[in-house]
Design a protein around this motif. Structure first.
Motif, PDB file in Angstrom:
ATOM      1  N   LEU A 125      15.110   6.485  -4.809  1.00 54.72           N
ATOM      2  CA  LEU A 125      14.091   5.433  -4.837  1.00 54.72           C
ATOM      3  C   LEU A 125      12.892   5.991  -5.585  1.00 54.72           C
ATOM      4  CD1 LEU A 125      12.637   2.850  -4.185  1.00 54.72           C
ATOM      5  CD2 LEU A 125      12.388   3.596  -1.817  1.00 54.72           C
ATOM      6  N   ILE A 126      12.707   5.555  -6.826  1.00 57.30           N
ATOM      7  CA  ILE A 126      11.666   6.108  -7.699  1.00 57.30           C
ATOM      8  C   ILE A 126      11.106   4.984  -8.573  1.00 57.30           C
ATOM      9  CG2 ILE A 126      13.145   6.703  -9.668  1.00 57.30           C
ATOM     10  CD1 ILE A 126      10.579   9.124  -8.166  1.00 57.30           C
ATOM     11  N   GLY A 127       9.853   5.112  -8.964  1.00 61.71           N
ATOM     12  CA  GLY A 127       9.276   4.158  -9.905  1.00 61.71           C
ATOM     13  C   GLY A 127       7.905   3.643  -9.531  1.00 61.71           C
ATOM     14  N   ALA A 128       7.571   3.612  -8.248  1.00 56.56           N
ATOM     15  CA  ALA A 128       6.271   3.072  -7.848  1.00 56.56           C
ATOM     16  C   ALA A 128       5.123   3.864  -8.462  1.00 56.56           C
ATOM     17  CB  ALA A 128       6.149   3.048  -6.323  1.00 56.56           C
ATOM     18  N   ASN A 129       5.251   5.184  -8.498  1.00 54.74           N
ATOM     19  CA  ASN A 129       4.166   6.003  -9.052  1.00 54.74           C
ATOM     20  C   ASN A 129       4.114   5.949 -10.574  1.00 54.74           C
ATOM     21  OD1 ASN A 129       3.018   7.123  -6.604  1.00 54.74           O
ATOM     22  ND2 ASN A 129       4.937   8.242  -6.401  1.00 54.74           N
ATOM     23  N   ASP A 130       5.221   5.574 -11.200  1.00 56.81           N
ATOM     24  CA  ASP A 130       5.189   5.395 -12.654  1.00 56.81           C
ATOM     25  C   ASP A 130       4.356   4.186 -13.028  1.00 56.81           C
ATOM     26  OD1 ASP A 130       7.287   7.343 -14.055  1.00 56.81           O
ATOM     27  OD2 ASP A 130       8.091   6.758 -12.102  1.00 56.81           O
ATOM     28  N   ALA A 131       4.287   3.223 -12.119  1.00 56.40           N
ATOM     29  CA  ALA A 131       3.448   2.035 -12.340  1.00 56.40           C
ATOM     30  C   ALA A 131       2.056   2.202 -11.765  1.00 56.40           C
ATOM     31  CB  ALA A 131       4.116   0.809 -11.726  1.00 56.40           C
ATOM     32  N   CYS A 132       1.934   2.911 -10.659  1.00 57.28           N
ATOM     33  CA  CYS A 132       0.644   3.050  -9.963  1.00 57.28           C
ATOM     34  C   CYS A 132      -0.184   4.174 -10.571  1.00 57.28           C
ATOM     35  CB  CYS A 132       0.885   3.293  -8.479  1.00 57.28           C
ATOM     36  SG  CYS A 132       1.373   1.821  -7.577  1.00 57.28           S
ATOM     37  N   ARG A 133      -0.639   3.953 -11.793  1.00 57.26           N
ATOM     38  CA  ARG A 133      -1.487   4.920 -12.470  1.00 57.26           C
ATOM     39  C   ARG A 133      -2.933   4.433 -12.440  1.00 57.26           C
ATOM     40  NH1 ARG A 133       1.620   8.259 -15.512  1.00 57.26           N
ATOM     41  NH2 ARG A 133      -0.156   9.668 -15.183  1.00 57.26           N
ATOM     42  N   ARG A 185      -9.600  -5.534   5.313  1.00 57.52           N
ATOM     43  CA  ARG A 185      -9.192  -4.164   5.657  1.00 57.52           C
ATOM     44  C   ARG A 185      -8.355  -3.559   4.534  1.00 57.52           C
ATOM     45  NH1 ARG A 185      -5.954  -5.831  10.815  1.00 57.52           N
ATOM     46  NH2 ARG A 185      -5.257  -7.291   9.181  1.00 57.52           N
ATOM     47  N   ALA A 186      -7.417  -4.332   4.025  1.00 54.90           N
ATOM     48  CA  ALA A 186      -6.570  -3.843   2.940  1.00 54.90           C
ATOM     49  C   ALA A 186      -7.396  -3.609   1.685  1.00 54.90           C
ATOM     50  CB  ALA A 186      -5.449  -4.846   2.663  1.00 54.90           C
ATOM     51  N   VAL A 187      -8.257  -4.554   1.353  1.00 54.21           N
ATOM     52  CA  VAL A 187      -9.070  -4.422   0.139  1.00 54.21           C
ATOM     53  C   VAL A 187      -9.954  -3.180   0.225  1.00 54.21           C
ATOM     54  CG1 VAL A 187     -10.938  -5.478  -1.189  1.00 54.21           C
ATOM     55  CG2 VAL A 187      -9.023  -6.879  -0.382  1.00 54.21           C
ATOM     56  N   ARG A 188     -10.521  -2.925   1.401  1.00 52.28           N
ATOM     57  CA  ARG A 188     -11.372  -1.744   1.578  1.00 52.28           C
ATOM     58  C   ARG A 188     -10.575  -0.463   1.361  1.00 52.28           C
ATOM     59  NH1 ARG A 188     -12.447  -2.419   6.613  1.00 52.28           N
ATOM     60  NH2 ARG A 188     -13.882  -4.133   6.137  1.00 52.28           N
ATOM     61  N   ALA A 189      -9.373  -0.398   1.926  1.00 57.19           N
ATOM     62  CA  ALA A 189      -8.536   0.793   1.766  1.00 57.19           C
ATOM     63  C   ALA A 189      -8.097   0.974   0.322  1.00 57.19           C
ATOM     64  CB  ALA A 189      -7.321   0.692   2.685  1.00 57.19           C
ATOM     65  N   TRP A 190      -7.682  -0.111  -0.315  1.00 54.20           N
ATOM     66  CA  TRP A 190      -7.236  -0.025  -1.705  1.00 54.20           C
ATOM     67  C   TRP A 190      -8.359   0.453  -2.623  1.00 54.20           C
ATOM     68  CZ3 TRP A 190      -4.657  -5.548  -1.854  1.00 54.20           C
ATOM     69  CH2 TRP A 190      -3.506  -5.536  -1.044  1.00 54.20           C
ATOM     70  N   GLY A 191      -9.600   0.160  -2.248  1.00 49.34           N
ATOM     71  CA  GLY A 191     -10.733   0.575  -3.067  1.00 49.34           C
ATOM     72  C   GLY A 191     -10.930   2.071  -3.146  1.00 49.34           C
ATOM     73  N   HIS A 192     -10.220   2.825  -2.297  1.00 46.91           N
ATOM     74  CA  HIS A 192     -10.309   4.288  -2.331  1.00 46.91           C
ATOM     75  C   HIS A 192      -9.313   4.892  -3.314  1.00 46.91           C
ATOM     76  CE1 HIS A 192     -13.233   4.570   0.897  1.00 46.91           C
ATOM     77  NE2 HIS A 192     -12.480   3.779   1.652  1.00 46.91           N
ATOM     78  N   GLY A 193      -8.709   4.083  -4.158  1.00 43.11           N
ATOM     79  CA  GLY A 193      -7.840   4.605  -5.202  1.00 43.11           C
ATOM     80  C   GLY A 193      -6.367   4.418  -4.966  1.00 43.11           C
ATOM     81  N   VAL A 194      -5.991   3.442  -4.153  1.00 45.28           N
ATOM     82  CA  VAL A 194      -4.573   3.159  -3.917  1.00 45.28           C
ATOM     83  C   VAL A 194      -4.045   2.294  -5.058  1.00 45.28           C
ATOM     84  CG1 VAL A 194      -2.910   2.116  -2.348  1.00 45.28           C
ATOM     85  CG2 VAL A 194      -4.921   3.282  -1.427  1.00 45.28           C
ATOM     86  N   CYS A 195      -3.078   2.825  -5.800  1.00 42.78           N
ATOM     87  CA  CYS A 195      -2.436   2.102  -6.907  1.00 42.78           C
ATOM     88  C   CYS A 195      -3.456   1.325  -7.748  1.00 42.78           C
ATOM     89  CB  CYS A 195      -1.367   1.157  -6.374  1.00 42.78           C
ATOM     90  SG  CYS A 195      -0.217   0.549  -7.654  1.00 42.78           S
ATOM     91  N   PRO A 196      -4.408   2.014  -8.367  1.00 43.67           N
ATOM     92  CA  PRO A 196      -5.502   1.307  -9.054  1.00 43.67           C
ATOM     93  C   PRO A 196      -5.061   0.389 -10.188  1.00 43.67           C
ATOM     94  CG  PRO A 196      -5.545   3.672  -9.533  1.00 43.67           C
ATOM     95  CD  PRO A 196      -4.581   3.475  -8.411  1.00 43.67           C
ATOM     96  N   ALA A 197      -3.986   0.710 -10.896  1.00 41.04           N
ATOM     97  CA  ALA A 197      -3.547  -0.167 -11.984  1.00 41.04           C
ATOM     98  C   ALA A 197      -3.302  -1.578 -11.475  1.00 41.04           C
ATOM     99  CB  ALA A 197      -2.284   0.388 -12.642  1.00 41.04           C
ATOM    100  N   LEU A 198      -2.848  -1.698 -10.238  1.00 36.64           N
ATOM    101  CA  LEU A 198      -2.565  -3.008  -9.653  1.00 36.64           C
ATOM    102  C   LEU A 198      -3.668  -3.479  -8.715  1.00 36.64           C
ATOM    103  CD1 LEU A 198      -0.552  -5.362  -9.070  1.00 36.64           C
ATOM    104  CD2 LEU A 198       0.338  -3.944  -7.194  1.00 36.64           C
ATOM    105  N   ALA A 257      -1.652   0.850   8.703  1.00 35.92           N
ATOM    106  CA  ALA A 257      -3.021   0.345   8.778  1.00 35.92           C
ATOM    107  C   ALA A 257      -4.043   1.372   8.328  1.00 35.92           C
ATOM    108  CB  ALA A 257      -3.330  -0.110  10.201  1.00 35.92           C
ATOM    109  N   LEU A 258      -3.600   2.344   7.503  1.00 34.42           N
ATOM    110  CA  LEU A 258      -4.514   3.329   6.936  1.00 34.42           C
ATOM    111  C   LEU A 258      -4.724   3.082   5.453  1.00 34.42           C
ATOM    112  CD1 LEU A 258      -3.198   6.509   8.787  1.00 34.42           C
ATOM    113  CD2 LEU A 258      -5.277   5.212   9.287  1.00 34.42           C
ATOM    114  N   ASP A 259      -3.629   3.046   4.688  1.00 35.62           N
ATOM    115  CA  ASP A 259      -3.778   2.743   3.257  1.00 35.62           C
ATOM    116  C   ASP A 259      -3.302   1.334   2.912  1.00 35.62           C
ATOM    117  OD1 ASP A 259      -0.988   2.889   3.179  1.00 35.62           O
ATOM    118  OD2 ASP A 259      -0.921   4.749   2.032  1.00 35.62           O
ATOM    119  N   TRP A 260      -2.705   0.631   3.873  1.00 39.34           N
ATOM    120  CA  TRP A 260      -2.228  -0.740   3.668  1.00 39.34           C
ATOM    121  C   TRP A 260      -1.334  -0.834   2.423  1.00 39.34           C
ATOM    122  CZ3 TRP A 260      -3.000  -4.090   7.573  1.00 39.34           C
ATOM    123  CH2 TRP A 260      -3.996  -3.761   8.502  1.00 39.34           C
TER     124      TRP A 260
END
Length: 282
Positions: A125-133, A185-198, A257-260
């Motif tokens: 199972l590979i590919g998410a990090n190739d997109a999540c740059r 909650r999700a938006v706040r967590a994502w703002g810390h750099g979770v999959c920024p391209a998306l 419920a940490l990085d959502w």
């Protein structure tokens, strides 16, 4: 308090703690008798943080006991647990070589580790990090992704030609944005750099942000097309999940419920269910 009551309470507290944590390896499961032909005695997981159970143990780190593939805990009916029912010789012989942050370029090295294990069943199972740059320009091109996947699969085909390989589609990350961008909650967590391209500027409706998200969605679709094609080129020992994981309708109650973003225990169990049929053991 009498000593016998102290001992009883201590045992009860230990059992409660184990249940809350999710436990270590599950106890003996019913044996299916003699192993069915083709049932593996050694298995390995290759890929990224999803296959390590990242974020499923109440902290942002790998938690392999909850892996959909090789998990040996009590709360996920992983491929390992299901196969253990059929072949007790598999006990303790599930190896997880997936790494958080891994992209397709790491697949060949992970495959070499599976060869050293003498694995006869391997999940990929590979590919998410190739997109999540950091941005869409940095995403792995689909042609490069295919080349790197082929390199990893070539290692397995060359050195473990009889091994069964399951190639799994990349989850629908765009779907996660759809269900999560209205949740603070999700938006706040994502703002810390979770999959920024998306997921950067997750609440923005600006055309540029919408176009960026669409490019990530399209690139993941391209990766899945390449995974399907690469597995077909591998030959009869490779099975593709037919897009089963990509079709999983992830909701926020299936991610931690940490990085959502990463699947929680329920999400890992859903992945195990979605992929089991494609493995071809039934």
């Amino acid at each position: 308090m009498p000593r016998r009551w102290v001992a009883a309470v201590a045992c009860l507290l230990a059992l409660v703690a184990l249940a809350c944590e999710g436990g270590g390896e599950a106890g003996p499961r019913p044996s299916g008798g003699s192993p069915a032909p083709g049932t593996p005695a050694v298995m390995a997981a290759l890929g990224d943080s999803i296959s390590t159970g990242f974020g499923s143990c109440l902290m942002l780190s790998s938690c392999e006991r909850n892996s959909w593939s090789t998990g040996d805990g009590l709360r996920v009916d992983s491929h390992y647990q299901r196969l253990l029912d059929r072949n007790s010789k598999l006990r303790g012989a599930a190896h997880n070589h997936a790494k958080p942050g891994a992209r397709a370029a790491a697949l060949a090295g992970q495959a070499e580790a599976a060869v050293r294990d003498r694995a006869d069943y391997v999940t990929v199972l590979i590919g998410a990090n190739d997109a999540c740059r950091d941005d869409v320009a940095a995403m792995t091109p689909a042609a490069t992704f295919r080349k790197q996947v082929d390199e990893g699969l070539r290692v397995l085909r060359t050195d473990r030609p009889k091994a069964r390989v399951l190639v799994v589609s990349v989850p629908d990350l765009y779907r996660l944005w759809e269900v999560g961008h209205t949740d603070s909650r999700a938006v706040r967590a994502w703002g810390h750099g979770v999959c920024p391209a998306l997921l950067a500027n997750a609440t923005s409706t600006a055309p540029a942000d919408a176009a960026r998200r669409a490019k990530v969605r399209d690139r993941i679709d391209a990766y899945n097309a390449q995974l399907k094609s690469a597995c077909r080129a591998y030959g009869s020992r490779c099975r593709y999940d037919g897009g089963a994981v990509h079709r999983v309708r992830f909701t926020l109650d299936l991610v931690n419920a940490l990085d959502w973003f990463h699947p929680n225990v329920a999400g890992q169990d859903r992945l195990a269910d979605a992929t089991w049929g494609a493995a071809g053991f039934d």
